[in-house]
Structure formats: C-alpha cells, structure tokens
Enzyme design. Structure first.
Site, short mmCIF file in Angstrom:
data_model
loop_
_atom_site.label_atom_id
_atom_site.label_comp_id
_atom_site.label_asym_id
_atom_site.label_seq_id
_atom_site.Cartn_x
_atom_site.Cartn_y
_atom_site.Cartn_z
CB CYS A 78 48.07 27.27 -0.01
SG CYS A 78 48.94 28.78 0.41
CG ASP A 79 44.89 22.07 -2.56
OD1 ASP A 79 44.04 22.80 -3.10
OD2 ASP A 79 44.65 20.90 -2.22
CD GLN A 80 43.74 22.86 5.30
OE1 GLN A 80 42.62 23.38 5.29
NE2 GLN A 80 44.64 23.14 6.22
#
Length: 238
Positions: free
Chosen positions: A117-119
């Site tokens: 994931c990344d944000q």
C-alpha cells in the site's frame, strides 16, 4: 520457482480472469476462504493501522515491511505516485521472499499473497507527504481547517505463485469545521505522531475529532487501508 514468479510480478500489473465459484464459496468470509485455500498473506507494511484492518477482517498475516527509497520515486500525479510506490514495495517484498525461498528446504511452497500500500494527502492540488519539519507540519494542519484535504491511497495484491497483481486506488475527502485554534495545531505537532503520517494528517486524533464534519469516503481508507478494497482484491485470487 519463486524467482520466476518474481520476474513476472515486477512487470506491469494484470488482473486475473474471473473464476466461476460456487454460491457456498461466495458466502464464506474472506478469512475463511484464505484459510480453506491454505494461503499465506504477507502485509508489506509496518503500519499498525493497516494490520488492524486485516485483523478486523479476521485475516491472519505476517509482516514484511519493505525498505525502499520512497523519495527516489516521483510523480506529479498522486494516483501515479501511490501506484508506483505500491509496485516498488511489492518488488522489494518479493525479493525478500525469494531470498527466503532459496534458503529454505526444497518442497511444496504454500501459496502467498502479498499486500502492499501507499498513501499521500492531496491539498489545494498539491501532494503532501510526511512533513519534513515542525513548521511544515503546522502549515499543513492549519490548511486542512480551511480547505478539505483528500487521501489518495493504493492497495495492491500480488499472487507470488503466478506473478499476477491487482491494484486499486481509493480517494477519501475529509471535511473539517475549521479553522483550528493554535493550541490544537501546536498540540498535534507536539504529540509527534503526525510527523510519521502522510501530510501530517491524523483525522483520528482526539484533538481533531471535535472539528471533524464528515468524510466523503471511508475512515479506514483515510487510515491507510480500505477493508472493502483489500477484501475485494484478495477475493480475486481465492
């Protein structure tokens, strides 16, 4: 072999063809389906909140947090940035798993699904990553009380065995009743945790909760991992 799977996985993402499944299979929870299929889930993130989301779904998992140079991956478009970062993290996790595979005894390997994931936070059309200074953190936070920020988050599931991947990007907009008083901004920064968060944004913090009007999206998505999204992506493979 694991290396061959890794080589396929580092190429572009691809969606698996839909599989015809029984009604009984579809009614089972994602945790039951993972258990029945004897699949090992690897979370490529050290985030406690992402672990909590998987735990809330009943999904047993192990953590393999990838150590990558995030600053070396640059895109002006937030969707492209979080996509590239999730892919880079998956590549790193697959490298580590391949090394483990070579070190282990020969024999049938379990199926492994890797979640990365990344944000980032987007505010006033600009990408906000983790604050680099106290002053920057304060500036970021003050701005959120004036104009709503959005989180742009990627979730990627990679099937190590086949090398196939699926990826989704979620956008959530947070509307506050601001502006925030100086003592709230100072308190958030003094706490220190915001320095480790994208954009310094901590919607869940007790100091910000009284000012939260609404979230156009999902709270768990704001926190870094949408349960609905990760469940849907995992379901493509089991």
């Amino acid at each position: 072999s694991m290396r061959a799977a890794f080589a396929r996985a580092v190429q572009t993402t691809a969606h698996m063809r839909p599989t015809v499944r029984s009604a009984a299979h579809e009614t089972k929870s994602i945790a039951q389906r993972i258990n029945d299929a004897r699949v090992t889930v690897v979370l490529g993130s050290g985030s406690p909140t992402r672990r909590a989301v998987l735990t809330s779904l009943g999904v047993a998992h192990v953590v393999e947090a990838p150590n990558i140079d995030e600053k070396s991956i640059r895109h002006d478009d937030p969707h492209a940035l979080v996509t590239a970062l999730a892919q880079a993290k998956a590549t790193k996790v697959l490298e580590v798993l391949a090394a483990h595979d070579n070190d282990s005894a020969e024999g049938e390997q379990p199926r492994v699904l890797v979640i990365t994931c990344d944000q980032v936070v987007v505010h006033r059309g600009e990408i906000r990553e983790k604050p680099t200074s106290v002053d920057e953190a304060k500036s970021f936070i003050r701005g959120y009380g004036i104009e709503p920020p959005s989180t742009v988050g990627s979730v990627m599931v990679t099937d190590v065995q086949s090398g196939r991947s699926s990826l989704a990007v979620d956008v959530n907009t947070i509307v506050f009743d601001g502006p925030f008083p100086d003592d709230v901004v100072d308190g958030l920064v003094a706490d220190g945790t915001c320095m480790k968060c994208a954009g310094g944004l901590m919607v869940e913090h007790e100091l910000l909760q009284p000012y939260l009007n609404r979230i156009d999206g999902r709270m768990d998505g704001v926190m870094g991992l949408s349960a609905v999204t990760v469940e849907r992506l995992l379901a493509e493979y089991i």
